[in-house]
Structure formats: structure tokens, C-alpha cells
Design a protein around this motif. Sequence first.
Motif, PDB file in Angstrom:
ATOM      1  N   SER A   1      56.468  45.338  37.704  1.00  0.00           N
ATOM      2  CA  SER A   1      56.536  46.985  38.147  1.00  0.00           C
ATOM      3  C   SER A   1      56.120  46.719  39.788  1.00  0.00           C
ATOM      4  CB  SER A   1      54.786  47.499  37.843  1.00  0.00           C
ATOM      5  OG  SER A   1      53.607  47.212  38.195  1.00  0.00           O
ATOM      6  N   LYS A   2      55.730  48.067  40.630  1.00  0.00           N
ATOM      7  CA  LYS A   2      55.723  47.853  42.511  1.00  0.00           C
ATOM      8  C   LYS A   2      54.195  47.813  42.666  1.00  0.00           C
ATOM      9  CE  LYS A   2      60.043  50.924  43.249  1.00  0.00           C
ATOM     10  NZ  LYS A   2      60.474  52.616  44.033  1.00  0.00           N
ATOM     11  N   VAL A   3      53.709  48.383  42.308  1.00  0.00           N
ATOM     12  CA  VAL A   3      51.699  47.685  42.427  1.00  0.00           C
ATOM     13  C   VAL A   3      51.585  46.879  41.997  1.00  0.00           C
ATOM     14  CG1 VAL A   3      50.671  48.477  40.141  1.00  0.00           C
ATOM     15  CG2 VAL A   3      49.964  48.957  41.971  1.00  0.00           C
ATOM     16  N   SER A   4      52.489  45.981  40.778  1.00  0.00           N
ATOM     17  CA  SER A   4      51.368  44.795  40.689  1.00  0.00           C
ATOM     18  C   SER A   4      52.250  43.606  41.040  1.00  0.00           C
ATOM     19  CB  SER A   4      52.459  44.161  39.600  1.00  0.00           C
ATOM     20  OG  SER A   4      51.868  43.070  39.314  1.00  0.00           O
ATOM     21  N   LYS A   5      53.578  43.839  42.247  1.00  0.00           N
ATOM     22  CA  LYS A   5      54.448  43.720  42.898  1.00  0.00           C
ATOM     23  C   LYS A   5      53.651  42.781  44.796  1.00  0.00           C
ATOM     24  CE  LYS A   5      59.079  43.186  41.633  1.00  0.00           C
ATOM     25  NZ  LYS A   5      60.006  43.665  41.798  1.00  0.00           N
ATOM     26  N   ALA A   6      53.132  44.513  44.297  1.00  0.00           N
ATOM     27  CA  ALA A   6      51.945  45.426  46.364  1.00  0.00           C
ATOM     28  C   ALA A   6      51.031  43.652  46.256  1.00  0.00           C
ATOM     29  CB  ALA A   6      51.472  46.110  46.351  1.00  0.00           C
ATOM     30  N   ALA A   7      50.423  44.525  44.853  1.00  0.00           N
ATOM     31  CA  ALA A   7      49.125  43.302  45.147  1.00  0.00           C
ATOM     32  C   ALA A   7      48.985  41.728  45.024  1.00  0.00           C
ATOM     33  CB  ALA A   7      48.279  43.704  43.580  1.00  0.00           C
ATOM     34  N   GLN A   8      50.005  41.102  44.739  1.00  0.00           N
ATOM     35  CA  GLN A   8      50.744  39.483  45.324  1.00  0.00           C
ATOM     36  C   GLN A   8      50.787  39.850  46.311  1.00  0.00           C
ATOM     37  OE1 GLN A   8      50.205  37.597  42.102  1.00  0.00           O
ATOM     38  NE2 GLN A   8      50.192  38.174  40.408  1.00  0.00           N
ATOM     39  N   LEU A   9      51.260  40.506  47.261  1.00  0.00           N
ATOM     40  CA  LEU A   9      51.772  40.046  48.423  1.00  0.00           C
ATOM     41  C   LEU A   9      50.747  40.205  49.010  1.00  0.00           C
ATOM     42  CD1 LEU A   9      54.602  42.030  48.746  1.00  0.00           C
ATOM     43  CD2 LEU A   9      54.643  40.160  49.499  1.00  0.00           C
ATOM     44  N   LEU A  10      49.150  40.726  48.980  1.00  0.00           N
ATOM     45  CA  LEU A  10      48.209  41.382  50.121  1.00  0.00           C
ATOM     46  C   LEU A  10      47.474  39.497  49.864  1.00  0.00           C
ATOM     47  CD1 LEU A  10      46.575  43.315  47.988  1.00  0.00           C
ATOM     48  CD2 LEU A  10      47.023  43.523  50.455  1.00  0.00           C
ATOM     49  N   THR A  11      47.142  38.854  51.365  1.00  0.00           N
ATOM     50  CA  THR A  11      46.792  37.560  51.751  1.00  0.00           C
ATOM     51  C   THR A  11      45.079  38.472  52.330  1.00  0.00           C
ATOM     52  OG1 THR A  11      46.885  38.669  54.550  1.00  0.00           O
ATOM     53  CG2 THR A  11      48.703  37.621  52.940  1.00  0.00           C
ATOM     54  N   CYS A  12      44.467  37.608  51.948  1.00  0.00           N
ATOM     55  CA  CYS A  12      43.062  36.900  51.522  1.00  0.00           C
ATOM     56  C   CYS A  12      42.710  35.735  51.324  1.00  0.00           C
ATOM     57  CB  CYS A  12      42.342  38.313  50.346  1.00  0.00           C
ATOM     58  SG  CYS A  12      43.298  37.469  48.684  1.00  0.00           S
ATOM     59  N   LYS A  13      41.282  35.792  52.345  1.00  0.00           N
ATOM     60  CA  LYS A  13      40.245  34.135  51.080  1.00  0.00           C
ATOM     61  C   LYS A  13      40.019  34.024  49.383  1.00  0.00           C
ATOM     62  CE  LYS A  13      38.360  33.586  56.213  1.00  0.00           C
ATOM     63  NZ  LYS A  13      37.216  33.550  56.222  1.00  0.00           N
ATOM     64  N   ASN A  14      39.830  34.984  49.320  1.00  0.00           N
ATOM     65  CA  ASN A  14      39.888  35.004  47.214  1.00  0.00           C
ATOM     66  C   ASN A  14      40.169  36.384  46.927  1.00  0.00           C
ATOM     67  OD1 ASN A  14      39.344  33.430  45.705  1.00  0.00           O
ATOM     68  ND2 ASN A  14      37.453  33.226  45.403  1.00  0.00           N
ATOM     69  N   ARG A  15      39.889  36.069  45.431  1.00  0.00           N
ATOM     70  CA  ARG A  15      40.396  37.357  44.708  1.00  0.00           C
ATOM     71  C   ARG A  15      39.564  37.573  43.504  1.00  0.00           C
ATOM     72  NH1 ARG A  15      47.017  36.972  44.963  1.00  0.00           N
ATOM     73  NH2 ARG A  15      46.813  37.558  47.307  1.00  0.00           N
ATOM     74  N   ILE A  16      39.316  39.481  42.948  1.00  0.00           N
ATOM     75  CA  ILE A  16      38.183  39.177  42.106  1.00  0.00           C
ATOM     76  C   ILE A  16      38.909  40.874  41.014  1.00  0.00           C
ATOM     77  CG2 ILE A  16      36.401  40.060  41.270  1.00  0.00           C
ATOM     78  CD1 ILE A  16      34.672  39.103  43.758  1.00  0.00           C
ATOM     79  N   ALA A  17      38.988  40.552  40.000  1.00  0.00           N
ATOM     80  CA  ALA A  17      39.348  41.458  39.168  1.00  0.00           C
ATOM     81  C   ALA A  17      38.453  42.072  37.918  1.00  0.00           C
ATOM     82  CB  ALA A  17      40.489  41.183  38.279  1.00  0.00           C
ATOM     83  N   LEU A  18      38.582  43.323  38.049  1.00  0.00           N
ATOM     84  CA  LEU A  18      37.407  44.089  37.158  1.00  0.00           C
ATOM     85  C   LEU A  18      38.054  44.797  36.014  1.00  0.00           C
ATOM     86  CD1 LEU A  18      35.278  45.082  39.878  1.00  0.00           C
ATOM     87  CD2 LEU A  18      34.482  43.276  39.139  1.00  0.00           C
ATOM     88  N   SER A  19      38.197  44.371  34.434  1.00  0.00           N
ATOM     89  CA  SER A  19      38.246  44.991  33.738  1.00  0.00           C
ATOM     90  C   SER A  19      37.500  44.575  32.341  1.00  0.00           C
ATOM     91  CB  SER A  19      39.704  44.839  33.510  1.00  0.00           C
ATOM     92  OG  SER A  19      40.502  45.270  32.156  1.00  0.00           O
ATOM     93  N   GLY A  20      37.177  46.287  31.847  1.00  0.00           N
ATOM     94  CA  GLY A  20      36.848  46.036  30.510  1.00  0.00           C
ATOM     95  C   GLY A  20      37.624  45.186  29.248  1.00  0.00           C
ATOM     96  N   THR A  21      38.717  45.948  29.448  1.00  0.00           N
ATOM     97  CA  THR A  21      40.275  45.518  28.759  1.00  0.00           C
ATOM     98  C   THR A  21      40.788  44.976  29.110  1.00  0.00           C
ATOM     99  OG1 THR A  21      40.897  47.890  29.026  1.00  0.00           O
ATOM    100  CG2 THR A  21      39.576  47.587  27.508  1.00  0.00           C
ATOM    101  N   PRO A  22      41.079  43.401  29.923  1.00  0.00           N
ATOM    102  CA  PRO A  22      42.145  42.997  30.093  1.00  0.00           C
ATOM    103  C   PRO A  22      43.237  42.274  29.333  1.00  0.00           C
ATOM    104  CG  PRO A  22      40.549  41.820  29.833  1.00  0.00           C
ATOM    105  CD  PRO A  22      39.706  42.673  29.716  1.00  0.00           C
ATOM    106  N   MET A  23      43.415  42.539  28.591  1.00  0.00           N
ATOM    107  CA  MET A  23      44.261  42.618  27.157  1.00  0.00           C
ATOM    108  C   MET A  23      44.587  43.495  26.332  1.00  0.00           C
ATOM    109  SD  MET A  23      45.718  38.836  26.697  1.00  0.00           S
ATOM    110  CE  MET A  23      43.979  37.920  25.993  1.00  0.00           C
ATOM    111  N   GLN A  24      45.624  44.902  26.452  1.00  0.00           N
ATOM    112  CA  GLN A  24      45.601  46.143  25.908  1.00  0.00           C
ATOM    113  C   GLN A  24      46.064  45.620  24.226  1.00  0.00           C
ATOM    114  OE1 GLN A  24      46.160  48.974  29.029  1.00  0.00           O
ATOM    115  NE2 GLN A  24      44.319  49.594  29.062  1.00  0.00           N
ATOM    116  N   ASN A  25      48.068  45.995  24.414  1.00  0.00           N
ATOM    117  CA  ASN A  25      48.450  45.686  23.749  1.00  0.00           C
ATOM    118  C   ASN A  25      48.934  44.401  23.315  1.00  0.00           C
ATOM    119  OD1 ASN A  25      48.646  48.411  23.787  1.00  0.00           O
ATOM    120  ND2 ASN A  25      49.882  48.328  25.966  1.00  0.00           N
TER     121      ASN A  25
END
Length: 613
Positions: free
Chosen positions: A284-308
Motif C-alpha cells: 500500500s502507498k501508506v506502508s511504502k511512505a512509512a518505510q521511507l521515513l528517516t529517523c534514529k528509531n521507531r515505535i509502533a502502537l497497536s492493540g491488534t497487530p495481527m487481525q486476519n
Amino acid sequence: MAEEKVEVFGYDQLNNFKIHKSKPTTKVNISSNLDWFDTKIEIDFDGQVANLAEIQKALAVKQNYVPLGNGTYGLLPEEWLSKFSLLFKMADSNGKSLRVSKYNFTVIDELHDMIDDEDIRKELVEKKEMLLNTNPEKYEKLPVPVELKAELRPYQESGFQWLVYLDSVKWGGLLADDMGLGKTIQTLTFLQYYKNTNGKMKALVICPTTLLFNWENEINKFTPELSYLIHHGPNRTTQSKELQNYNIIISTYGTLRSDVELFIKNNLDYVILDESQTIKNPTSKVSKAAQLLTCKNRIALSGTPMQNNTFDIFSQMNFLNPGMLGSKEFFKEQFAKPVDKFQDEETKQHLRKLIYPFLLRRTKEQVAKDLPEKTEITMFCEMGKEQRAIYESYRNQYRSKILGTIENQGIEKSQFAILQGLMKLRQICDSPAILNEEEKYANHSIKLDELVRELQENIGDHKVLIFSQFLGMLALIREKMIEHEIPYQYFDGSYTAIQREKAIQEFQNNEACSVFLISLKAGGMGLNLTAADYVYIVDPWWNPAVEQQAIDRTHRIGQTKNIFAYRYICKDTVEEKIMLLKDKKNLLVKDIIADDSNMIKQLTKDDVAYLFS
């Protein structure tokens, strides 16, 4: 066969497919480098050494034998496979040794009884203790920032310390606590700590549009010393230097797609994805955009990381720690397909070992002792432009009419006009489609969008009560339940006692039925719905007693779960103004206001002008 003293005939005549008689002996030598472990490994079948590339090839297609130099095949026993197969699956081979990313340190830890190097043993023990939380006593050495305007619960403090440790080794992590357990406050505590430690901090938070103002409110409430900017909407800046003056930029997934080049120009310390399952599709476009972000480190937040399916986790983990699960194609073949299609238990355990250190999840049940019996949360929503335009049109119309009536007749004789105007605006906050007008409007509803998203993405196995004062809104919610195939029950004031009891029993006893839609006034009395532990009040109102009665449908004798109650408020509308006015006038005192007419008597002309402003 020889071990069991079973005589075998014809073995010598097996020319084309001859199994070597010996079991393999395995020698391992591991060295630690900056980002990887080098593993020199020798598999010897009584003088015939197996080629590492051939072993990798065999394991990839689930063969338990490998060709040897003399034309025979070496058999890889079950105990050997259970110990070494994950190593070969995740390593890069140069023919002589295997290189394993330090992200996958649990793979090397499987070989701990074969590791002679004491420094490597210590490194693995430290990572296990800090990431797998097997030694939480170590966390107590790090105090919570004094700037934090809250007292963290014990599990929240552990979450903060977990994020601090991940930062120290520069690995990304996914905080996957159940909905309502405070993922935002744990993250803000860490960001305040990071700023205190480093003297500066620049973070980008990407979240669904409906959570923009919840981040704003949480920052103001808990970490007011962190400066922030909401980067969203048609008037947002196009200049990267204007983003440099803030500790936290809060934006949305939609804006990320269009402004990714702007964000890349900023020197970010952290990127935080809230509701990170949004990027679960790596193409998806939004996933590709997220991968492009440059930073020192990353955090993800999700109560349901695996749905299907299992593949949902790949893109999120790849965002956090690029390459840790291999390529998309590799992950699909080696993990997603075996687990989802064939329910392969060994592969499932292998995947769990790989991701577990980078995923911290606590359920409500696990931390119940640390929770209050009842937690109430306000969710702020921002209307879309169509819904906003209709709201503003009605607001202007009623403001002029009502202020004129008050001027001519006084506030007491204007009560009906005030109540009518407030009701119309509140209905538009739900959806203009429920207005009882000659002109019919389309169903533009940010609350409905958010409610469906919550039910699909965050609820999991929990049961939910949804209350609304307006039958028209409940009808729209019913349509969405049917559209998205979400099993539900329903009842309002028109139901007979028998119909009501049937709906209650179905909800209470049928595990598949996760949602109960209830008219706020019909559902306020005499119901016992202890199967539910989440409550959504779609359209809050003045009288808190009515809402509390609804929430208490779950919070009764017999309830063993902690209750989370959510109120939906449309930002910059009469709903938000009512909430602020309630606080100002101290109308939260129980039973002061018994009904709407008594509420109106509490208002001054200035209050009315404020509500319709």
C-alpha cells in the motif's frame, strides 16, 4: 535400525538413494560483531561434511536429508532439526559460515549450551532479561520523568522502561497492550525521558484522523512541557523549517502519503505509528511512505497487530527493524503460508521467537489488579468537510434565531427553541442523515467511521455495548453491522419484555455476538449485561447520571472484568462546548440536573451564545 538390533537387507544395493548410516556431529563457533553474529558451523557425517548451502536448500523445502560428497545422503534427525532449522532459515550463508542479524538474537540463544564465549553469553542474557521482561527488578533503577503529570501504573512503568532499553540498543518495538491500557501515556513518558536525557527531541506521530486530538489532549494533560504541532488539513505548512520548532509533530496516515518528502527533510529522533496495523499491507502507498521515513528509531502502537492473518505483522516489524524478518517473499513462503494455510505449529513457534522480543503485549486480564474497576475515556473526532458544512449552516441559522428570541422574550420563554437547536446540532454531530427535515442529507459521519474502525481493529474477543439517544443513529449503526458482518443484538423502547430478554440472553451467552446496540434511555434501567467490558456512548449529553446508568449496565455485581467506557465528542462543536460548560458550572454533581428543562434553567444568555458560537 541398528540401534534397535533390527537386521536390514538390501541396503548396499541402494545406489541412487543411499542414506548415510552415521548420525551427524555438529560443531559451532560463534563470534559477535556490531550488528550480527557470525556462526561457523560444521555438520559431519563420519568424515563427510555437509555443505551449508545444501542444508539451507533442503530445509527451505522441508527435506530432512542433505546430499554428501560421496554420493550418499545425510539424514538430519528430528532433534537436530528442532535445534538448528531456525538458524539456517534466518541466516545468510557464504558457504563457510552463517551470518545472523542481532535482531534475531533468540535464534543464537537456542544454541546457548554450545556457546563457549562468555561475553556472548552475557550479551544474550542481558537482551533476554530486558526485552522479554524476565528480570523487571532491573527497571526500577530508572525513575519516571518528574515532568510527567500522572502516576504510572506498574505495568505502564514497565512499558516505559522497555522502550528505554530498546532505545539504548537502537531497536524498534511494538507496544501492543489491549485497548484502554494507556499506550499513549507510556509513549509520552518515554519521549519526555528522551528529551531530558538528550537535551532535545523531535518526534513524528502518525495516527488515524480521529486520534489527532486525543494525542493533543494527552500531551497537554500529561507532558505539557513537550511542544507540539498538529500537521493536518488544507492550511498545513509546506515548509520543513516550520516543523523544526516542535518536539512532536502529530499527523495522519493520509497526510503521510502526500507529505512524506516534507517529513524526510526533518532530522527526526523518533517516528511513532499509532494503530500501526494501518500499514499491514506492505504494497500500500501508506506502508511504502512509512518505510521511507528517516529517523534514529521507531515505535509502533497497536492493540491488534495481527487481525486476519500472519502476514499482517510483516510490514509493521519491517518498519520497526528493516530486514529482521527477511524479504516480503521470504516471509510469505517461510512463515505466512505454513502458519495460515497449514497451521504449522513449529513455524508458528519459530515466528513467535523472532518477534516476541520486539513486541510487548499486556491484556486487561493480565494487569487487572493494577486497573481501576471503571475507566472513562473521551474520544475526540474531527468532522469531514461535508458534515462540517451542514453543521455550520444549522449553527448560524439557530444562533441568529435563538439569540433574537432571548432578546425579545427572555431565556425562560426561549427554552423550547434552545433545546430544539441543541438537538439539531447534536444530531448532525452523529450524522446529518438522521435529521427529520424535508431536505434529506447523505450519511456523513466521522463517529460512525471511527466506531466501525474500533470494532474491526481493536475489540478482538471483547464484548461491546453501544448507546445512542437517537434511534436514527442506532439504525445507521445497524446498517454498518450488517454491511461488515459483525454479529450484534439490538433493543430500544419499543421492544416487549420478551423481545428484550431474548436479545439479552443471546448477547450474554453467544460468544460470536460481540455487539449490543441500545437506546440510551431504554437501556439505562434494569439491564444486567456483565458479558461486556467495553461501552461506547455515541452522543454524550448534559446529565451524567443517564450515562452512568448506561455504563453501569456492565459494571454490576457479577462483573469480574474491568470496564472501559468511551464517549465520542466532535471537536469544535456544541458537544465539546457542553462538556466544557459542564465543568465550568460544576454540573457533574450527581442528580443536580434531572432533565433537560432543568439544565436550560442553569444557562445564561452568554452561555447560550457560547454554545452556538
